[in-house]
Design a protein around this motif. Structure first.
Motif, PDB file in Angstrom:
ATOM      1  N   ASN A 529     -31.447  -2.398  27.454  1.00 27.41           N
ATOM      2  CA  ASN A 529     -31.529  -1.696  26.098  1.00 27.41           C
ATOM      3  C   ASN A 529     -31.790  -0.403  25.237  1.00 27.41           C
ATOM      4  N   ARG A 533     -30.487   0.546  21.471  1.00 28.61           N
ATOM      5  CA  ARG A 533     -31.333   0.540  20.547  1.00 28.61           C
ATOM      6  C   ARG A 533     -30.858   1.837  20.283  1.00 28.61           C
ATOM      7  N   ALA A 536     -27.511  -0.208  17.970  1.00 25.79           N
ATOM      8  CA  ALA A 536     -28.162  -0.462  16.525  1.00 25.79           C
ATOM      9  C   ALA A 536     -29.194  -0.017  15.894  1.00 25.79           C
ATOM     10  N   GLN A 539     -32.954  -3.061  15.886  1.00 27.50           N
ATOM     11  CA  GLN A 539     -32.790  -4.478  15.805  1.00 27.50           C
ATOM     12  C   GLN A 539     -31.593  -4.507  16.877  1.00 27.50           C
ATOM     13  N   ILE A 540     -32.064  -5.030  17.920  1.00 28.44           N
ATOM     14  CA  ILE A 540     -31.065  -5.058  19.305  1.00 28.44           C
ATOM     15  C   ILE A 540     -30.233  -6.348  18.777  1.00 28.44           C
ATOM     16  N   SER A 541     -29.145  -5.836  19.027  1.00 27.29           N
ATOM     17  CA  SER A 541     -28.229  -7.455  18.760  1.00 27.29           C
ATOM     18  C   SER A 541     -27.641  -8.074  19.857  1.00 27.29           C
ATOM     19  N   GLN A 542     -27.509  -8.491  20.506  1.00 33.34           N
ATOM     20  CA  GLN A 542     -26.436  -8.995  21.039  1.00 33.34           C
ATOM     21  C   GLN A 542     -25.198  -8.505  21.423  1.00 33.34           C
ATOM     22  N   SER A 543     -24.496  -8.390  20.252  1.00 31.05           N
ATOM     23  CA  SER A 543     -23.252  -7.638  20.308  1.00 31.05           C
ATOM     24  C   SER A 543     -23.346  -5.720  20.751  1.00 31.05           C
ATOM     25  N   SER A 544     -25.241  -4.972  20.424  1.00 30.60           N
ATOM     26  CA  SER A 544     -25.103  -3.976  20.720  1.00 30.60           C
ATOM     27  C   SER A 544     -25.693  -3.750  22.639  1.00 30.60           C
TER      28      SER A 544
END
Length: 556
Positions: A529, A533, A536, A539-544
């Motif tokens: 995580n 962070r 990205a 706002q942590i996305s599935q991609s990041s």
């Protein structure tokens, strides 16, 4: 290696305790959370100067404590042994700083001066800050880096000893030359004074004897009269003298004793008095006969006595001190003669010292030439690995034109680079951008770290101005370094953070009244995580998150 760091009431930290591990540790956190707080605390713990905001507001003191395993740190162990501070294989360093700015330092429980803490700290940790690359532009730092890489410290120590001796001799020569005219005038006066006193040649205790003899001869007539008067009174006066009077008294006492035995003691005392008086008269008679009036002898005594007084008055001393004064002036004259002899020989010593210095400096210069080529090759290769594929790096050595020996030898050293094809080599300050300079600095630090035996290396945001593929290369360099030594790296780059064997996260807690900093070890999931962070933002996305997992997987 660093084992533990405990921080109490330091800056915005109330209490933090961190256990450290081998390999590479990365430290990340939110902006303003105080990612460098542990590094700052370590710096203070190892002797850096404390600032006014060191102690947490509302606290009376800050306390910092670090423990190290020195089992394999030969340099640190030798230093601890030399200062009687050894404590098996662990070294505990502690520093307490009051809110008034007073500071106390301890090594293995023993109170020590701050400079000792700093000296030991240099053998335990090497801290590279984010602004260190600016030092890289200074010629003195460039020369220091080359000498550190080439392990020139023993050669430099000999060179500096020769230079120090040359400077000492040169200063002595200048002083002697400046004082030469003054010494010549002083020498003439001293020579006259010593010669005069040599001729007089007074002996130890002679003046006291002279004074007595002078008084005796000067008053010889009076002594004759007084002694004759005393003899007349005691024994020679035919009508009445003391011995005759005592004899008359003794005759009467003898008759008295025959009648009354109690008077015998008195008779004995008078007899003893008569005997003593007769002895005194005999001595006085001899004394009177010894008194002679000899004008020639008196003249000699008077002349020497007067000369002694006049010489003493001339030198502003008491006559009794003439002999010691004579010895002192003779010593001063000999010292001036020695200075003149020293002046004759010092030129030869200077030439010998200069010859020794030049031999050492030439040897050092030859080694620098050789090592500069090796270091340039390594730095060029490291720059290529750090996404500067066309860069060229060289160390240019020029001869110092100064006529006097310098502490650093004969060489001026300059780092020159060409960043693009077709460019000529120029001073690094002219052609390298901030990001490029940061990468060059990191490359040099990594190379030096492999040569210089420091068990703990700390990099405090040295990757500023770096991003993308270059950041990955930086991470790889630091990770490689962590295979042989303990590396701690404060970073904002996910590519670097992911390369750590473990990762710490620094967070800031605000309860409305106070702000506190916390440091925690990240679990595998928490680490994914945190890297996401960094990739990205908040706002942590599935991609990041997927990218973070991929970065960490490559590291594993």
């Amino acid at each position: 290696m660093l084992l533990n760091l405990t921080i109490k009431n330091f800056a915005i930290v109330s209490y933090v305790e961190v256990d450290w591990q081998k390999g590479m540790t990365t430290i990340t956190g939110e902006t303003g959370a105080g990612k460098s707080i542990a590094i700052d605390a370590l710096g203070l713990c190892l002797g850096e100067r404390a600032l006014t905001n060191t102690v947490r507001p509302g606290s009376d003191k800050a306390e910092l404590c670090a423990s190290f395993d020195v089992t394999d740190n030969k340099s640190a162990r030798q230093w601890l042994d030399a200062h009687d501070l050894q404590n098996d294989d662990e070294c505990i360093i502690r520093r307490v700083i009051s809110c008034e700015g007073r500071s106390r330092a301890y090594i293995n429980g023993n109170s020590v001066p701050l400079n000792q803490l700093k000296t030991l700290g240099e053998k335990l940790i090497n801290i590279h800050g984010q602004h260190d690359h600016q030092l890289l532009l200074k010629s003195t730092e460039q020369r220091r880096l080359l000498d550190a890489y080439a392990n020139h410290q023993p050669m430099l120590a000999k060179l500096q000893s020769a230079q120090k001796q040359w400077r000492h001799l040169n200063n002595e020569l200048a002083t002697l030359q400046q004082q030469k005219q003054q010494r010549q005038a002083e020498q003439q006066l001293l020579h006259y004074q010593v010669q005069e006193l040599d001729e007089f040649n007074i002996q130890d205790g002679e003046f006291t004897q002279l004074e007595n003899d002078f008084k005796r001869h000067a008053n010889a007539q009076k002594l004759m009269i007084l002694s004759e008067q005393s003899l007349q009174t005691l024994a020679n006066d035919e009508q009445m003298n003391a011995i005759s009077a005592l004899q008359q008294s003794l005759d009467s006492l003898s008759q008295l004793s025959e009648i009354d035995s109690n008077a015998k003691a008195i008779t004995s005392l008078v007899e003893e008095a008569k005997i003593s008086l007769e002895e005194a008269c005999n001595d006085l008679n001899h004394y009177q006969q010894s008194i002679e009036i000899n004008p020639e002898q008196y003249a000699l005594i008077e002349e020497r006595y007067s000369t002694a007084i006049n010489l003493a008055r001339k030198h502003h001393i008491e006559p009794e001190n003439l002999l010691e004064h004579h010895k002192g002036l003779a010593a001063q004259l000999a010292s001036i003669a020695n200075d003149d002899m020293r002046l004759e020989h010092i030129d030869n010593e200077l030439q010998d010292c200069l010859h020794q210095y030049q031999q050492l400096a030439t040897k050092l210069s030859a080694s620098r030439q050789k090592q500069a080529k090796l270091l340039a090759q390594k730095i060029s290769s490291a720059m290529h690995e750090l996404n500067m594929p066309d860069a060229k790096f060289e160390l240019q050595l020029t001869t110092n034109e100064s006529s006097e020996p310098a502490m650093y030898g004969l060489d001026n050293i300059e780092f020159v680079v060409a960043m693009n094809p077709g460019q000529s080599l120029e001073s690094m300050a002219k052609v390298a951008s901030g990001g490029e300079l940061s990468r060059i600095s990191l490359a040099i630090q990594v190379i030096l770290a492999e040569k210089v035996d420091t068990p703990v290396l700390i990099f405090d945001e040295v990757d500023v101005g770096i991003s993308g593929p270059t950041a990955a290369k930086v991470g790889q360099q630091l990770q490689r370094l962590g295979q042989n030594t303990q590396v701690i790296c404060v970073t904002h780059l996910p590519q670097v953070a992911a390369k750590g064997d473990q990762q710490l996260f620094v967070s800031k807690l605000i309860d409305g009244k106070q702000t506190q900093t916390q440091v925690s070890h990240l679990s595998a999931v928490a680490r994914e995580n945190e890297v996401a962070r960094l990739l990205a933002g908040d706002q942590i996305s599935q991609s990041s998150l997927a990218n973070a997992k991929e970065l960490l997987a490559k590291t594993a």
